[in-house]
Design a protein around this motif. Structure first.
Motif, PDB file in Angstrom:
ATOM      1  N   LEU A  60     -39.065 -60.499  29.780  1.00  0.00           N
ATOM      2  CA  LEU A  60     -38.714 -60.751  31.352  1.00  0.00           C
ATOM      3  C   LEU A  60     -40.810 -60.518  31.637  1.00  0.00           C
ATOM      4  O   LEU A  60     -41.308 -59.837  31.932  1.00  0.00           O
ATOM      5  CB  LEU A  60     -38.588 -58.833  32.129  1.00  0.00           C
ATOM      6  N   VAL A  61     -40.614 -61.955  32.561  1.00  0.00           N
ATOM      7  CA  VAL A  61     -41.690 -62.781  32.303  1.00  0.00           C
ATOM      8  C   VAL A  61     -42.142 -62.750  34.078  1.00  0.00           C
ATOM      9  O   VAL A  61     -41.107 -62.991  35.176  1.00  0.00           O
ATOM     10  CB  VAL A  61     -42.172 -64.033  31.971  1.00  0.00           C
ATOM     11  N   CYS A  62     -43.303 -62.256  34.410  1.00  0.00           N
ATOM     12  CA  CYS A  62     -43.262 -62.558  35.944  1.00  0.00           C
ATOM     13  C   CYS A  62     -44.885 -63.522  36.199  1.00  0.00           C
ATOM     14  O   CYS A  62     -45.893 -63.371  35.018  1.00  0.00           O
ATOM     15  CB  CYS A  62     -43.785 -61.135  36.789  1.00  0.00           C
ATOM     16  N   GLY A  63     -44.816 -64.174  36.849  1.00  0.00           N
ATOM     17  CA  GLY A  63     -46.580 -65.263  36.938  1.00  0.00           C
ATOM     18  C   GLY A  63     -47.580 -65.057  37.912  1.00  0.00           C
ATOM     19  O   GLY A  63     -46.895 -63.816  38.685  1.00  0.00           O
ATOM     20  N   GLN A  64     -48.324 -65.054  37.859  1.00  0.00           N
ATOM     21  CA  GLN A  64     -49.381 -64.769  39.350  1.00  0.00           C
ATOM     22  C   GLN A  64     -50.717 -65.828  39.400  1.00  0.00           C
ATOM     23  O   GLN A  64     -51.017 -66.254  38.036  1.00  0.00           O
ATOM     24  CB  GLN A  64     -49.977 -63.335  38.808  1.00  0.00           C
ATOM     25  N   ARG A  65     -50.436 -65.945  40.676  1.00  0.00           N
ATOM     26  CA  ARG A  65     -51.795 -67.163  41.250  1.00  0.00           C
ATOM     27  C   ARG A  65     -52.834 -66.085  42.171  1.00  0.00           C
ATOM     28  O   ARG A  65     -52.379 -65.146  42.608  1.00  0.00           O
ATOM     29  CB  ARG A  65     -50.662 -68.223  41.656  1.00  0.00           C
ATOM     30  N   TYR A 115     -45.192 -53.924  27.106  1.00  0.00           N
ATOM     31  CA  TYR A 115     -46.006 -54.796  27.849  1.00  0.00           C
ATOM     32  C   TYR A 115     -46.976 -54.957  27.661  1.00  0.00           C
ATOM     33  O   TYR A 115     -47.884 -55.626  26.182  1.00  0.00           O
ATOM     34  CB  TYR A 115     -46.569 -53.441  29.322  1.00  0.00           C
ATOM     35  N   GLY A 116     -47.069 -56.943  28.193  1.00  0.00           N
ATOM     36  CA  GLY A 116     -48.167 -57.730  27.662  1.00  0.00           C
ATOM     37  C   GLY A 116     -48.856 -58.595  29.268  1.00  0.00           C
ATOM     38  O   GLY A 116     -48.450 -58.194  29.912  1.00  0.00           O
ATOM     39  N   ALA A 117     -49.916 -59.531  29.256  1.00  0.00           N
ATOM     40  CA  ALA A 117     -50.484 -59.844  30.316  1.00  0.00           C
ATOM     41  C   ALA A 117     -50.806 -60.904  29.450  1.00  0.00           C
ATOM     42  O   ALA A 117     -51.909 -60.898  28.789  1.00  0.00           O
ATOM     43  CB  ALA A 117     -50.892 -58.883  30.962  1.00  0.00           C
ATOM     44  N   TRP A 123     -45.815 -59.583  30.989  1.00  0.00           N
ATOM     45  CA  TRP A 123     -44.193 -59.905  31.255  1.00  0.00           C
ATOM     46  C   TRP A 123     -43.807 -58.187  30.839  1.00  0.00           C
ATOM     47  O   TRP A 123     -45.340 -57.061  30.090  1.00  0.00           O
ATOM     48  CB  TRP A 123     -43.786 -60.536  30.324  1.00  0.00           C
ATOM     49  N   VAL A 124     -42.966 -57.896  30.370  1.00  0.00           N
ATOM     50  CA  VAL A 124     -42.214 -56.225  29.748  1.00  0.00           C
ATOM     51  C   VAL A 124     -41.273 -57.227  28.908  1.00  0.00           C
ATOM     52  O   VAL A 124     -40.298 -57.870  29.104  1.00  0.00           O
ATOM     53  CB  VAL A 124     -41.770 -55.385  30.317  1.00  0.00           C
ATOM     54  N   VAL A 125     -41.516 -56.070  27.268  1.00  0.00           N
ATOM     55  CA  VAL A 125     -40.399 -56.842  26.183  1.00  0.00           C
ATOM     56  C   VAL A 125     -39.239 -55.379  25.787  1.00  0.00           C
ATOM     57  O   VAL A 125     -39.810 -54.319  26.125  1.00  0.00           O
ATOM     58  CB  VAL A 125     -40.992 -57.126  24.689  1.00  0.00           C
ATOM     59  N   LEU A 126     -38.032 -55.526  26.495  1.00  0.00           N
ATOM     60  CA  LEU A 126     -36.918 -55.114  26.251  1.00  0.00           C
ATOM     61  C   LEU A 126     -36.756 -54.444  24.454  1.00  0.00           C
ATOM     62  O   LEU A 126     -35.674 -56.079  24.810  1.00  0.00           O
ATOM     63  CB  LEU A 126     -36.041 -54.388  27.069  1.00  0.00           C
ATOM     64  N   CYS A 138     -38.828 -54.640  38.639  1.00  0.00           N
ATOM     65  CA  CYS A 138     -40.036 -55.142  39.968  1.00  0.00           C
ATOM     66  C   CYS A 138     -41.432 -55.121  39.209  1.00  0.00           C
ATOM     67  O   CYS A 138     -42.021 -54.629  38.818  1.00  0.00           O
ATOM     68  CB  CYS A 138     -40.350 -54.204  40.750  1.00  0.00           C
ATOM     69  N   CYS A 139     -41.687 -56.261  39.105  1.00  0.00           N
ATOM     70  CA  CYS A 139     -43.639 -56.845  38.770  1.00  0.00           C
ATOM     71  C   CYS A 139     -45.238 -56.623  39.857  1.00  0.00           C
ATOM     72  O   CYS A 139     -44.380 -57.441  40.582  1.00  0.00           O
ATOM     73  CB  CYS A 139     -43.733 -58.165  37.916  1.00  0.00           C
TER      74      CYS A 139
END
Length: 301
Positions: A60-65, A115-117, A123-126, A138-139
């Motif tokens: 599951l991936v979320c982007g940041q800016r 978890y990773g960044a 992201w989080v890997v399940l 929720c990220c």
């Protein structure tokens, strides 16, 4: 004078259309601008929904800016979980019943959970997902400003993704990411663009209607002028303004003797045998043209 009116109407229509589009775009972006008026960071999810069969591994991936509010701020990532996909994440419960976790490289905190960044996403890997993993994730991106005694949270942008878990299948164990609807921020902009396009398409119709209305008014004035000119030609106007005097029609004795019908169907001369009829033996009767004296009583009317 009239030739300049369509140009002025067209110019006015273009100005009105410009202001309408400006207002629509301002309203469309107003909500986002107000909600992030003091924010220098943003978080968004590239894909809103993930569907995985049981036993699969999902990322599951979320982007940041953006950047931190202050150069000395500390940025941390966090994930919350709720099994209800239609509710917001509350409390400090993380994936698989863990307490809220922050990114610590690729270190595993719980078996099957990682978890990773990177620079622009986290992201989080399940691994080996089950039906209990289904829900909303929720990220969050936490911006802490260091102070003397503790760190103050100054920004907390967030987003979410939803995980759907289907029964196990013998075929592929890969997950699919999909988006049912556009992002919420793009809907007002799309509505504003659609309204501008509709206004552009309606502008020629409005100009045609204005042109036809002016043509009808011009034709009506022309018809009134033709009717007035025709009335003047037939002498229906006041003779004083026509520049001439009415002509008196003269008739000869033979015309007088001839019985003619009037417009009402009556004879100008009475039938023979009446006191006013001329003699039957051919004698012509002429009234005596006596001078009529003007009476003072008659002049006073």
């Amino acid at each position: 004078m009239e030739r300049g009116l369509p140009c002025r109407t067209s110019l006015w229509g273009k100005k009105s259309l410009f202001w309408l589009c400006s207002v629509l775009f301002y309203v469309a972006g107003g909500e986002g601008d107000m909600s992030h008026a003091h924010s220098t960071l943003s978080v968004s999810a590239p894909h809103l929904h993930y569907t995985c069969p049981e036993g699969a591994t999902v990322k599951l991936v979320c982007g940041q800016r953006g950047a931190a509010l202050h150069p000395t701020d500390i940025l941390k990532h966090g994930w919350l979980f709720t099994p209800h996909s239609d509710r917001h994440c509350t409390g400090r419960t993380g994936p698989r019943h863990t307490t809220i976790g922050h990114s610590r490289g690729n270190r595993s905190l719980t078996p099957g959970l990682q978890y990773g960044a990177a620079d622009h996403n986290f992201w989080v890997v399940l691994q080996n997902v089950t039906h209990s993993d289904q829900g909303r994730y929720c990220c969050m991106l936490l911006d802490f400003h260091p102070e003397q005694k503790h760190n103050a949270l100054v920004q907390k942008p967030h987003s979410h993704v939803i995980l759907h878990v289907t029964p196990r299948r013998n075929g592929s164990q890969e997950c699919t990411a999909w988006d049912p609807t556009p992002a919420g921020g793009s809907v007002p902009v799309a509505l504003a663009i659609a309204a501008c396009i509709l206004a552009l398409l309606s502008l020629p119709l409005i100009l045609v209607l204005v042109y036809k209305q002016r043509q009808n008014a011009r034709s009506s004035r022309r018809a009134q002028e033709l009717v007035r000119m025709d009335s003047e030609a037939q002498g229906h106007e006041n003779p004083v303004f026509l520049g001439g005097s009415p002509q008196i029609k003269t008739r000869t004795v033979s015309q007088i003797m001839t019985r003619q019908s009037s417009e009402t169907g009556r004879h100008l001369l009475s039938e023979p045998g009446t006191p006013l009829s001329p003699p039957a033996h051919g004698d012509v009767f002429f009234p005596i043209e006596d001078t009529i004296l003007e009476s003072p009583d008659f002049m006073q009317v």
